[in-house]
Design a protein around this motif. Sequence first.
Motif, PDB file in Angstrom:
ATOM      1  N   THR A 313     103.078 -14.162  30.595  1.00 43.51           N
ATOM      2  CA  THR A 313     103.359 -13.416  31.329  1.00 43.51           C
ATOM      3  C   THR A 313     105.495 -13.787  31.657  1.00 43.51           C
ATOM      4  OG1 THR A 313     103.308 -12.954  32.978  1.00 43.51           O
ATOM      5  CG2 THR A 313     102.394 -11.559  31.681  1.00 43.51           C
ATOM      6  N   THR A 314     104.967 -14.943  32.482  1.00 41.27           N
ATOM      7  CA  THR A 314     106.605 -15.173  32.883  1.00 41.27           C
ATOM      8  C   THR A 314     107.780 -15.144  31.270  1.00 41.27           C
ATOM      9  OG1 THR A 314     106.120 -17.546  33.413  1.00 41.27           O
ATOM     10  CG2 THR A 314     105.498 -15.896  35.243  1.00 41.27           C
ATOM     11  N   TYR A 315     106.720 -15.877  30.456  1.00 40.56           N
ATOM     12  CA  TYR A 315     107.886 -16.318  29.667  1.00 40.56           C
ATOM     13  C   TYR A 315     108.498 -15.956  28.796  1.00 40.56           C
ATOM     14  CZ  TYR A 315     108.889 -20.150  25.414  1.00 40.56           C
ATOM     15  OH  TYR A 315     108.815 -21.269  25.412  1.00 40.56           O
ATOM     16  N   VAL A 316     108.235 -14.686  29.025  1.00 33.41           N
ATOM     17  CA  VAL A 316     108.449 -12.788  28.500  1.00 33.41           C
ATOM     18  C   VAL A 316     109.609 -12.779  29.347  1.00 33.41           C
ATOM     19  CG1 VAL A 316     108.900 -10.932  27.341  1.00 33.41           C
ATOM     20  CG2 VAL A 316     106.614 -11.834  27.133  1.00 33.41           C
ATOM     21  N   GLY A 317     109.740 -12.685  30.631  1.00 31.30           N
ATOM     22  CA  GLY A 317     110.299 -12.894  31.315  1.00 31.30           C
ATOM     23  C   GLY A 317     111.975 -14.088  31.646  1.00 31.30           C
ATOM     24  N   ASP A 318     111.303 -15.262  30.976  1.00 29.85           N
ATOM     25  CA  ASP A 318     112.481 -16.373  31.261  1.00 29.85           C
ATOM     26  C   ASP A 318     113.159 -15.658  29.662  1.00 29.85           C
ATOM     27  OD1 ASP A 318     110.986 -17.797  33.486  1.00 29.85           O
ATOM     28  OD2 ASP A 318     110.198 -19.250  32.195  1.00 29.85           O
ATOM     29  N   TYR A 319     113.187 -15.537  28.303  1.00 30.64           N
ATOM     30  CA  TYR A 319     113.562 -14.950  27.466  1.00 30.64           C
ATOM     31  C   TYR A 319     114.265 -13.812  27.912  1.00 30.64           C
ATOM     32  CZ  TYR A 319     112.495 -19.005  24.106  1.00 30.64           C
ATOM     33  OH  TYR A 319     112.602 -20.144  23.139  1.00 30.64           O
ATOM     34  N   THR A 320     113.952 -13.156  28.026  1.00 26.77           N
ATOM     35  CA  THR A 320     114.547 -11.488  28.813  1.00 26.77           C
ATOM     36  C   THR A 320     115.472 -12.065  29.410  1.00 26.77           C
ATOM     37  OG1 THR A 320     112.226 -10.120  28.630  1.00 26.77           O
ATOM     38  CG2 THR A 320     114.118  -8.797  29.299  1.00 26.77           C
ATOM     39  N   SER A 321     114.963 -12.875  30.388  1.00 24.29           N
ATOM     40  CA  SER A 321     116.761 -13.014  31.313  1.00 24.29           C
ATOM     41  C   SER A 321     118.095 -13.504  30.271  1.00 24.29           C
ATOM     42  CB  SER A 321     115.868 -13.561  32.649  1.00 24.29           C
ATOM     43  OG  SER A 321     116.106 -14.743  32.350  1.00 24.29           O
ATOM     44  N   LEU A 322     117.251 -14.810  29.603  1.00 23.53           N
ATOM     45  CA  LEU A 322     118.707 -14.669  28.329  1.00 23.53           C
ATOM     46  C   LEU A 322     119.103 -14.183  28.291  1.00 23.53           C
ATOM     47  CD1 LEU A 322     117.278 -18.628  27.969  1.00 23.53           C
ATOM     48  CD2 LEU A 322     119.123 -17.882  29.932  1.00 23.53           C
ATOM     49  N   TYR A 323     118.342 -12.916  27.564  1.00 14.66           N
ATOM     50  CA  TYR A 323     118.916 -11.848  26.291  1.00 14.66           C
ATOM     51  C   TYR A 323     120.010 -10.462  27.677  1.00 14.66           C
ATOM     52  CZ  TYR A 323     115.855 -14.164  23.131  1.00 14.66           C
ATOM     53  OH  TYR A 323     115.396 -14.727  22.060  1.00 14.66           O
ATOM     54  N   LEU A 324     119.979 -10.832  28.604  1.00 12.41           N
ATOM     55  CA  LEU A 324     120.302 -10.109  28.919  1.00 12.41           C
ATOM     56  C   LEU A 324     121.706 -10.191  29.569  1.00 12.41           C
ATOM     57  CD1 LEU A 324     117.284  -8.135  31.837  1.00 12.41           C
ATOM     58  CD2 LEU A 324     119.528  -7.366  30.502  1.00 12.41           C
ATOM     59  N   ALA A 325     121.185 -11.755  29.607  1.00 17.93           N
ATOM     60  CA  ALA A 325     122.937 -12.543  29.962  1.00 17.93           C
ATOM     61  C   ALA A 325     124.195 -12.588  29.124  1.00 17.93           C
ATOM     62  CB  ALA A 325     122.478 -13.915  30.452  1.00 17.93           C
ATOM     63  N   PHE A 326     122.922 -12.284  27.685  1.00 16.79           N
ATOM     64  CA  PHE A 326     123.705 -12.542  26.396  1.00 16.79           C
ATOM     65  C   PHE A 326     124.676 -10.913  26.181  1.00 16.79           C
ATOM     66  CE2 PHE A 326     121.018 -15.834  25.589  1.00 16.79           C
ATOM     67  CZ  PHE A 326     121.896 -17.007  26.133  1.00 16.79           C
ATOM     68  N   LEU A 327     123.620  -9.523  26.481  1.00 13.96           N
ATOM     69  CA  LEU A 327     124.488  -8.539  26.548  1.00 13.96           C
ATOM     70  C   LEU A 327     125.701  -8.601  27.728  1.00 13.96           C
ATOM     71  CD1 LEU A 327     120.551  -6.159  26.050  1.00 13.96           C
ATOM     72  CD2 LEU A 327     122.602  -7.227  24.283  1.00 13.96           C
ATOM     73  N   LYS A 328     125.657  -9.776  28.665  1.00 13.67           N
ATOM     74  CA  LYS A 328     126.360  -8.737  29.357  1.00 13.67           C
ATOM     75  C   LYS A 328     128.083  -9.571  28.794  1.00 13.67           C
ATOM     76  CE  LYS A 328     125.181  -8.202  33.629  1.00 13.67           C
ATOM     77  NZ  LYS A 328     124.859  -8.271  35.307  1.00 13.67           N
ATOM     78  N   GLY A 329     127.554 -10.333  28.672  1.00 10.34           N
ATOM     79  CA  GLY A 329     128.714 -11.032  27.835  1.00 10.34           C
ATOM     80  C   GLY A 329     128.980 -12.724  28.908  1.00 10.34           C
ATOM     81  N   MET A 330     127.825 -12.952  28.859  1.00 11.56           N
ATOM     82  CA  MET A 330     127.695 -13.552  30.009  1.00 11.56           C
ATOM     83  C   MET A 330     126.673 -15.655  29.769  1.00 11.56           C
ATOM     84  SD  MET A 330     126.321 -12.891  33.445  1.00 11.56           S
ATOM     85  CE  MET A 330     126.880 -11.535  34.221  1.00 11.56           C
ATOM     86  N   ASP A 331     127.152 -16.570  30.324  1.00  6.63           N
ATOM     87  CA  ASP A 331     126.896 -17.768  30.109  1.00  6.63           C
ATOM     88  C   ASP A 331     126.128 -17.613  31.157  1.00  6.63           C
ATOM     89  OD1 ASP A 331     126.072 -20.633  30.139  1.00  6.63           O
ATOM     90  OD2 ASP A 331     127.566 -21.257  30.704  1.00  6.63           O
ATOM     91  N   PRO A 332     124.187 -17.714  30.837  1.00  6.10           N
ATOM     92  CA  PRO A 332     123.148 -18.038  31.989  1.00  6.10           C
ATOM     93  C   PRO A 332     123.136 -19.037  32.834  1.00  6.10           C
ATOM     94  CG  PRO A 332     122.526 -18.062  29.942  1.00  6.10           C
ATOM     95  CD  PRO A 332     123.756 -17.717  29.798  1.00  6.10           C
TER      96      PRO A 332
END
Lengths: 355, 355
Positions: A313-332
């Motif tokens: 479950t945490t692994y899905v969160g790790d990836y999701t948080s990176l993809y959210l940064a990209f959606l915001k146009g950010m370097d995570p």
Amino acid sequence: MLDDVERMRALDRSALLDTVGAFPDQLRHATIIAEGVDWPTMDPRNVVVAGMGGSGISGQLLRDWARDRLDVPVDVVNDYHLPAYCGDRTLVFVESYSGNTEETLSCFEDAMMRGCQTVAIASGGELVARARQRGVPLVMIPDDLPVPRAATAYLLVPLLVGMEAVGLAYALDELREAHTVLSGIQKQLAPATPTDGNPAKQMAHSLHGTIPVIYGHGLLGAAARRWRCQLNENPKMLARDDVFPECNHNDTPAWGESGNQDLFSVVILRDNMEDQDTIDRIELTREIAFRNARLTCEVRAQGEGALARILSTTYVGDYTSLYLAFLKGMDPAPVEMIEDLKKALKTRRADREGQ
Amino acid sequence: MLDDVERMRALDRSALLDTVGAFPDQLRHATIIAEGVDWPTMDPRNVVVAGMGGSGISGQLLRDWARDRLDVPVDVVNDYHLPAYCGDRTLVFVESYSGNTEETLSCFEDAMMRGCQTVAIASGGELVARARQRGVPLVMIPDDLPVPRAATAYLLVPLLVGMEAVGLAYALDELREAHTVLSGIQKQLAPATPTDGNPAKQMAHSLHGTIPVIYGHGLLGAAARRWRCQLNENPKMLARDDVFPECNHNDTPAWGESGNQDLFSVVILRDNMEDQDTIDRIELTREIAFRNARLTCEVRAQGEGALARILSTTYVGDYTSLYLAFLKGMDPAPVEMIEDLKKALKTRRADREGQ
């Protein structure tokens, strides 16, 4: 954006996508490192993990993992001092990825003063120097990870191997299973897998622009917290975590009349071994309370052992948080406010001491 | 609205204003009740408090109070089962205001099965019946409080008196001091005191229409959680709690680029005995991170002992949460979604068992 791998990699200047992708292999590597430590004989009455942020979360994960099997309590200290009860029958793991976290170094000194059975875990810095100087067992972990929150495998696995080494619990079989389960999931979550078949990318689209609230339960309480911290640090989102069934006793009624519920999204971490009462409770909370949220989504644990179920479950969160940064146009990777704060604290202290 | 006492009383159909106003006297009354219990001789290696919501929070408050003085760990269980380590050297307090909380009754059975040194605290219901049947020491508390969250004095004080009765810590002097300190504060916070000189009314105006985040530290971690739960249950506001210095390691960077920071308000619970490092840390976090919040306000602990310092901050929260309900035109007492959920769970279970 999320299916444009080149654009994501251009934003991801510290290559967190690669580090997160290597998590299953890091579990294996960390196991080899921890097994190579000369674990002393110990007979603790209680266990304490001292660490902050990306280092401290491994203590919380250990606590959930230990709850149904250890015959001694596990406590986690995210602060400057150990509780009064810590003494020569306390096994204290002192963890700091950099080795220079001031709260953690303070706990290390506490542990020395109280004669605790101490183990240090770090990639370098002051903690390594002090552990060597005092002859404290040391787990040296790689120093080439871009940020402490990407070093979870190296910060968690020594705790688990330590449990087995000192005879408190079996962990090695579960570590092997976790490696297998996460390797399978990794392909699904990786940047090369298009949004259509990629649950982490889908989740990122759902949570984007909302205030996420992550709910865990049972084994998955610290997992919810890990999700929240990753959302804080990678895409810099304010977020919350909570657990069933406790949330039903205070948080739940606020979903009725808060007036701003549709700003929030809900993520529920579901175990794959829930009893019928838990299933009912979660389903009914969705119907009665979370129907007022912008949206509700779920992440399902995989595997048989507690460790695989937590980390899947945490692994899905790790990836999701990176993809959210990209959606915001950010370097995570960069967390400038943490760096600014540390610098400002040092300056103030130096000013005081110079007076 | 907040200076129109009649209008507030008309909304407050369960007279929570009166119950909260009586809190200092309840501390004294609860002490007398708990001192009247025939405390058995105990020699525990660890202490566990099992309870949910308004009952469970007293365990969290005890944990903060105990951290720097008890030579055994205190753990809190807000769930159906006790951790594996609980056994005949564990002192377990099982608390349920109604006596009918299903999670807590399940923990009571666990405690019996594992031969724990058990104490039950309830105002009636099944827990009282089972404690009597099994000869378990019982603290019977008044059954005329409108809601469990208004029974905190009766749920917390027996834990403290119990600590002294079994020889783990001194508590009675601190209870006396807390009574004196809170009696003084009460006049300031009461409905008859106009907004001008009433910090709880001022705070309610500030937090109204925002998403509050309550930060504690040290002694005041569970106090922040109590604030959050009161905001959830009385004015039905979604809210969050967190603690320094841990928040600086994950939550802080989200205040920079979350994009929705001005929806949030910040309440910082300040101890009156902070060292200079803590003062610097909080001030700098305000400057660097919370400057992006809608507003930041602080509540200052009062008194000398740990108990007075904890309760002087939660007491402001208790009143603030009531005033917020009145600003929203609400009766603070009913928590319909909790009742709806309990009913729906029972129906589902009955359906299953009837099949």
